[in-house]
Write a protein that holds these residues in place. Structure first.
Motif, PDB file in Angstrom:
ATOM      1  N   UNK A  86       0.943  -1.186   0.146  1.00 45.17           N
ATOM      2  CA  UNK A  86       0.162  -0.065  -0.049  1.00 45.17           C
ATOM      3  C   UNK A  86       0.932   1.189   0.054  1.00 45.17           C
ATOM      4  N   UNK A  87       1.878   1.293   0.226  1.00 45.15           N
ATOM      5  CA  UNK A  87       3.176   2.365   0.289  1.00 45.15           C
ATOM      6  C   UNK A  87       3.640   2.614  -0.933  1.00 45.15           C
ATOM      7  N   UNK A  88       3.514   1.746  -1.911  1.00 42.16           N
ATOM      8  CA  UNK A  88       4.085   1.946  -3.036  1.00 42.16           C
ATOM      9  C   UNK A  88       3.111   2.825  -4.174  1.00 42.16           C
ATOM     10  N   UNK A  89       3.607   3.482  -5.133  1.00 44.92           N
ATOM     11  CA  UNK A  89       2.874   4.192  -6.159  1.00 44.92           C
ATOM     12  C   UNK A  89       2.096   3.499  -7.004  1.00 44.92           C
ATOM     13  N   UNK A  90       1.538   2.568  -6.682  1.00 45.80           N
ATOM     14  CA  UNK A  90       0.790   1.570  -7.526  1.00 45.80           C
ATOM     15  C   UNK A  90      -0.498   2.285  -8.404  1.00 45.80           C
TER      16      UNK A  90
ATOM     17  N   UNK B 110     -10.464 -11.707  -4.343  1.00 45.50           N
ATOM     18  CA  UNK B 110     -10.412 -11.731  -2.894  1.00 45.50           C
ATOM     19  C   UNK B 110      -9.208 -11.201  -2.418  1.00 45.50           C
ATOM     20  N   UNK B 111      -8.200 -11.654  -3.110  1.00 42.64           N
ATOM     21  CA  UNK B 111      -6.637 -11.377  -2.839  1.00 42.64           C
ATOM     22  C   UNK B 111      -6.442  -9.839  -2.981  1.00 42.64           C
TER      23      UNK B 111
ATOM     24  N   UNK C 295      -6.784  -2.869  -3.079  1.00 42.95           N
ATOM     25  CA  UNK C 295      -7.565  -2.008  -3.701  1.00 42.95           C
ATOM     26  C   UNK C 295      -7.982  -0.877  -2.877  1.00 42.95           C
ATOM     27  N   UNK C 296      -8.630  -1.530  -1.765  1.00 43.49           N
ATOM     28  CA  UNK C 296      -9.349  -0.720  -0.755  1.00 43.49           C
ATOM     29  C   UNK C 296      -8.500   0.429  -0.232  1.00 43.49           C
ATOM     30  N   UNK C 297      -7.269   0.127  -0.014  1.00 46.11           N
ATOM     31  CA  UNK C 297      -6.112   0.828   0.782  1.00 46.11           C
ATOM     32  C   UNK C 297      -5.670   2.005  -0.386  1.00 46.11           C
ATOM     33  N   UNK C 298      -5.469   1.466  -1.458  1.00 40.69           N
ATOM     34  CA  UNK C 298      -5.177   2.474  -2.657  1.00 40.69           C
ATOM     35  C   UNK C 298      -6.314   3.308  -3.297  1.00 40.69           C
ATOM     36  N   UNK C 299      -7.650   2.937  -2.936  1.00 42.94           N
ATOM     37  CA  UNK C 299      -8.591   3.746  -3.627  1.00 42.94           C
ATOM     38  C   UNK C 299      -8.592   3.464  -5.004  1.00 42.94           C
ATOM     39  N   UNK C 300      -8.358   2.109  -5.458  1.00 45.19           N
ATOM     40  CA  UNK C 300      -8.289   1.910  -6.905  1.00 45.19           C
ATOM     41  C   UNK C 300      -9.516   0.766  -7.403  1.00 45.19           C
TER      42      UNK C 300
END
Length: 238
Positions: free
Chosen positions: A44-48, A61-62, A67-72
């Motif tokens: 989550x700390x990476x600029x994905x 599920x994985x 996705x939730x953490x990144x808002x994607x």
């Protein structure tokens, strides 16, 4: 462009020792759910900037916690789906070990075609094509390097890594890809470079430099040479 290849977490089929294939409703186990949460914390700390995923439930599920953490919103891509194992789908691994085709899968994967399903060479073509197409689309849209993630299945990821390594598909069984492991491939104008594979716990902070505003000369990234190669204890593929 840099892609993180994430295998789904431990599934109910892994623990049952069956070949899940594209069978519907194969869920993550409690351990698999824990792995998905841990992966989210690690990445989550990476600029994905983009997440692509196999449409199968265990992959969805994985990637959900990340996705939730990144808002994607993950993009379901049918080309990243598991191998169509045809008549082998759902059968116990111990039973499949006695099939003559099993030895072909292990030693001559490029010639293996599953009864009622697809061939491994066909799978590799669609999977590598998917990664290259997504890379091209993201590059054209952003006009710069983009760090993105693809969540898929063991054989699918192994086939992508074999292509990146310049390894013939017949040797792809030499690559280990554990549940919830990550592998990283950097695609440059000079060709692909594999930075990590089957990594289940190493520090990934160096990957924050994987999405600079301009390409790093030679495609090199500091600290990208480490790899954590464990034993493939849980499998959902031959």
């Amino acid at each position: 462009m840099t892609v993180i290849l994430l295998r789904h977490g431990v599934s109910t089929s892994n623990t049952a020792r069956t070949l899940a294939g594209r069978a519907p409703g194969v869920e993550l186990t409690e351990r698999g759910t824990e792995q998905a949460a841990a992966v989210a914390d690690r990445l989550a700390t990476l600029p994905i900037e983009h997440i692509a995923s196999s449409p199968l439930l265990r992959c969805q599920r994985t990637v959900a916690p990340l996705a939730d953490k990144l808002g994607l919103e993950p993009d379901c891509d049918e080309r990243l789906i598991e191998v169509d194992y045809g008549d082998w789908t759902g059968r116990p691994i111990a039973e499949l070990l006695t099939e003559p085709l099993w030895q072909v899968v292990q030693r001559h994967a490029s010639g293996a075609v599953f009864p009622g399903g697809e061939g491994l060479a066909q799978m590799q073509q669609r999977a590598v094509g998917a990664v290259r197409d997504i890379e091209r689309s993201l590059s054209e849209r952003a006009g710069r390097d983009v760090l993105w993630l693809a969540c898929a299945h063991g054989d699918v990821i192994k086939s992508i890594l074999a292509d990146a390594l310049g390894l013939h598909l017949d040797g792809f069984q030499r690559i280990a890809v554990e549940p919830a492991s990550i592998s990283v491939v950097r695609y440059t104008r000079h060709g692909p470079a594999v930075w990590k594979f089957n990594d289940t716990g190493a520090d990934l902070s160096a990957l924050a430099a994987a999405a600079p505003t301009s390409s790093t000369p030679g495609g090199e990234v500091p600290g990208a040479a480490s790899a954590d190669n464990g034993n493939a204890r849980h499998r959902d593929s031959p």
